[in-house]
Design a protein around this motif. Structure first.
Motif, PDB file in Angstrom:
ATOM      1  N   ALA A  72       0.831  -1.209   0.000  1.00 49.50           N
ATOM      2  CA  ALA A  72       0.000   0.000   0.000  1.00 49.50           C
ATOM      3  C   ALA A  72       0.865   1.258   0.000  1.00 49.50           C
ATOM      4  O   ALA A  72       0.574   2.227  -0.713  1.00 49.50           O
ATOM      5  CB  ALA A  72      -0.938  -0.003   1.208  1.00 49.50           C
ATOM      6  N   ILE A  73       1.941   1.239   0.778  1.00 46.80           N
ATOM      7  CA  ILE A  73       2.837   2.403   0.818  1.00 46.80           C
ATOM      8  C   ILE A  73       3.613   2.525  -0.489  1.00 46.80           C
ATOM      9  O   ILE A  73       3.730   3.620  -1.055  1.00 46.80           O
ATOM     10  CB  ILE A  73       3.771   2.325   2.041  1.00 46.80           C
ATOM     11  N   CYS A  74       4.118   1.413  -0.994  1.00 53.78           N
ATOM     12  CA  CYS A  74       4.862   1.450  -2.264  1.00 53.78           C
ATOM     13  C   CYS A  74       3.968   1.848  -3.430  1.00 53.78           C
ATOM     14  O   CYS A  74       4.434   2.496  -4.377  1.00 53.78           O
ATOM     15  CB  CYS A  74       5.520   0.104  -2.530  1.00 53.78           C
ATOM     16  N   ASP A  75       2.695   1.491  -3.379  1.00 55.65           N
ATOM     17  CA  ASP A  75       1.759   1.868  -4.439  1.00 55.65           C
ATOM     18  C   ASP A  75       1.627   3.386  -4.567  1.00 55.65           C
ATOM     19  O   ASP A  75       1.304   3.893  -5.640  1.00 55.65           O
ATOM     20  CB  ASP A  75       0.374   1.251  -4.207  1.00 55.65           C
ATOM     21  N   LEU A  76       1.895   4.117  -3.473  1.00 53.69           N
ATOM     22  CA  LEU A  76       1.862   5.581  -3.542  1.00 53.69           C
ATOM     23  C   LEU A  76       2.908   6.085  -4.538  1.00 53.69           C
ATOM     24  O   LEU A  76       2.679   7.050  -5.250  1.00 53.69           O
ATOM     25  CB  LEU A  76       2.122   6.186  -2.161  1.00 53.69           C
ATOM     26  N   SER A  87      -0.498  15.892  -1.162  1.00 58.83           N
ATOM     27  CA  SER A  87      -0.042  15.500   0.175  1.00 58.83           C
ATOM     28  C   SER A  87      -0.368  14.034   0.409  1.00 58.83           C
ATOM     29  O   SER A  87      -1.434  13.548   0.018  1.00 58.83           O
ATOM     30  CB  SER A  87      -0.728  16.346   1.247  1.00 58.83           C
ATOM     31  N   ILE A  88       0.554  13.352   1.068  1.00 59.88           N
ATOM     32  CA  ILE A  88       0.377  11.939   1.413  1.00 59.88           C
ATOM     33  C   ILE A  88       0.339  11.838   2.933  1.00 59.88           C
ATOM     34  O   ILE A  88       1.174  12.426   3.625  1.00 59.88           O
ATOM     35  CB  ILE A  88       1.531  11.088   0.851  1.00 59.88           C
ATOM     36  N   ILE A  89      -0.635  11.079   3.429  1.00 61.00           N
ATOM     37  CA  ILE A  89      -0.751  10.831   4.865  1.00 61.00           C
ATOM     38  C   ILE A  89      -0.734   9.326   5.077  1.00 61.00           C
ATOM     39  O   ILE A  89      -1.492   8.594   4.441  1.00 61.00           O
ATOM     40  CB  ILE A  89      -2.051  11.408   5.450  1.00 61.00           C
ATOM     41  N   ILE A  90       0.128   8.884   5.981  1.00 60.71           N
ATOM     42  CA  ILE A  90       0.159   7.479   6.380  1.00 60.71           C
ATOM     43  C   ILE A  90      -0.138   7.444   7.867  1.00 60.71           C
ATOM     44  O   ILE A  90       0.568   8.063   8.671  1.00 60.71           O
ATOM     45  CB  ILE A  90       1.518   6.827   6.059  1.00 60.71           C
ATOM     46  N   SER A 140      10.607  -2.117   9.964  1.00 63.14           N
ATOM     47  CA  SER A 140      11.491  -1.208  10.699  1.00 63.14           C
ATOM     48  C   SER A 140      11.391   0.226  10.197  1.00 63.14           C
ATOM     49  O   SER A 140      11.003   0.487   9.059  1.00 63.14           O
ATOM     50  CB  SER A 140      12.937  -1.688  10.600  1.00 63.14           C
ATOM     51  N   ASP A 141      11.800   1.143  11.089  1.00 63.35           N
ATOM     52  CA  ASP A 141      11.847   2.549  10.700  1.00 63.35           C
ATOM     53  C   ASP A 141      12.823   2.763   9.557  1.00 63.35           C
ATOM     54  O   ASP A 141      12.645   3.654   8.727  1.00 63.35           O
ATOM     55  CB  ASP A 141      12.195   3.432  11.894  1.00 63.35           C
ATOM     56  N   ARG A 142      13.820   1.920   9.462  1.00 61.32           N
ATOM     57  CA  ARG A 142      14.801   2.041   8.380  1.00 61.32           C
ATOM     58  C   ARG A 142      14.190   1.651   7.039  1.00 61.32           C
ATOM     59  O   ARG A 142      14.464   2.286   6.020  1.00 61.32           O
ATOM     60  CB  ARG A 142      16.039   1.219   8.703  1.00 61.32           C
ATOM     61  N   GLU A 143      13.357   0.614   7.041  1.00 62.12           N
ATOM     62  CA  GLU A 143      12.652   0.245   5.810  1.00 62.12           C
ATOM     63  C   GLU A 143      11.717   1.374   5.378  1.00 62.12           C
ATOM     64  O   GLU A 143      11.683   1.745   4.205  1.00 62.12           O
ATOM     65  CB  GLU A 143      11.813  -1.022   6.026  1.00 62.12           C
ATOM     66  N   LEU A 144      10.946   1.883   6.344  1.00 61.92           N
ATOM     67  CA  LEU A 144      10.025   2.971   6.035  1.00 61.92           C
ATOM     68  C   LEU A 144      10.773   4.202   5.528  1.00 61.92           C
ATOM     69  O   LEU A 144      10.320   4.873   4.593  1.00 61.92           O
ATOM     70  CB  LEU A 144       9.193   3.337   7.264  1.00 61.92           C
ATOM     71  N   ASN A 145      11.920   4.486   6.127  1.00 61.53           N
ATOM     72  CA  ASN A 145      12.720   5.633   5.710  1.00 61.53           C
ATOM     73  C   ASN A 145      13.143   5.521   4.242  1.00 61.53           C
ATOM     74  O   ASN A 145      13.060   6.491   3.488  1.00 61.53           O
ATOM     75  CB  ASN A 145      13.944   5.783   6.609  1.00 61.53           C
ATOM     76  N   VAL A 146      13.572   4.333   3.837  1.00 57.09           N
ATOM     77  CA  VAL A 146      13.993   4.134   2.441  1.00 57.09           C
ATOM     78  C   VAL A 146      12.808   4.315   1.493  1.00 57.09           C
ATOM     79  O   VAL A 146      12.897   5.031   0.494  1.00 57.09           O
ATOM     80  CB  VAL A 146      14.646   2.744   2.249  1.00 57.09           C
TER      81      VAL A 146
END
Length: 165
Positions: A72-76, A87-90, A140-146
């Motif tokens: 879902a996040i990558c689809d953005l 604007s994107i909101i997660i 992880s926060d690191r995955e989300l950061n990338v």
């Protein structure tokens, strides 16, 4: 214009992960806020919810598994309707975790901890592409950061991340 991914997890597949109360409700309230107060079209919102056992809430939503959350996040990033000035909101409501960062030859000492959000299928078994078995890990926060860094760089820099965990 807004685009959103909303995740609410009350129940986890792992019996060792304590169920929560209110996360799905918080996600639904945030969803209602986006639709009714900010007039965000429903087709610009991805809603991932875990079952709560409350029959008043219909669960025809995608389950917030690790794969579904990341997709879902990558689809953005791949969505042609998202423009640079949008604007994107997660929004995430569920368990969070903290792990000590491992010391490696390429990271300095005292790297702190790794923060993570927990998908509904955390700590359950999965089949890997090579036929071996594995365990579903937290995000992880690191995955989300990338991932968010790539979205910000290549698609839309206006990203808000709300973590209720």
């Amino acid at each position: 214009r807004f685009h959103a991914v909303i995740v609410g997890i009350n129940r986890y597949n792992d019996p060792g992960t304590t169920p929560l109360q209110g996360c799905v409700n918080d996600a639904l309230l945030f969803h209602d806020y986006l639709i009714h107060d900010l007039c965000v079209p429903a087709n610009q919102i991805t809603l991932l919810l875990s079952p709560t056992g409350d029959e008043r809430i219909p669960f025809s939503y995608a389950t917030p598994t690790r794969e579904n959350i990341l997709n879902a996040i990558c689809d953005l990033h791949d969505n042609p309707n998202i423009k640079p000035d949008d604007s994107i909101i997660i929004f995430y409501a569920g368990h969070g975790q903290s792990y000590p960062a491992a010391e490696t030859s390429y990271t300095p000492l005292n790297t702190g901890s790794i923060e993570a959000i927990s998908p509904a299928d955390r700590n359950t078994s999965k089949s890997n592409a090579d036929g071996t078995k594995g365990i579903v890990v937290d995000i992880s926060d690191r995955e989300l950061n990338v991932i968010l860094g790539e979205i910000a760089k290549n698609k839309c820099p206006n990203i808000t991340l709300v973590l209720d965990c």
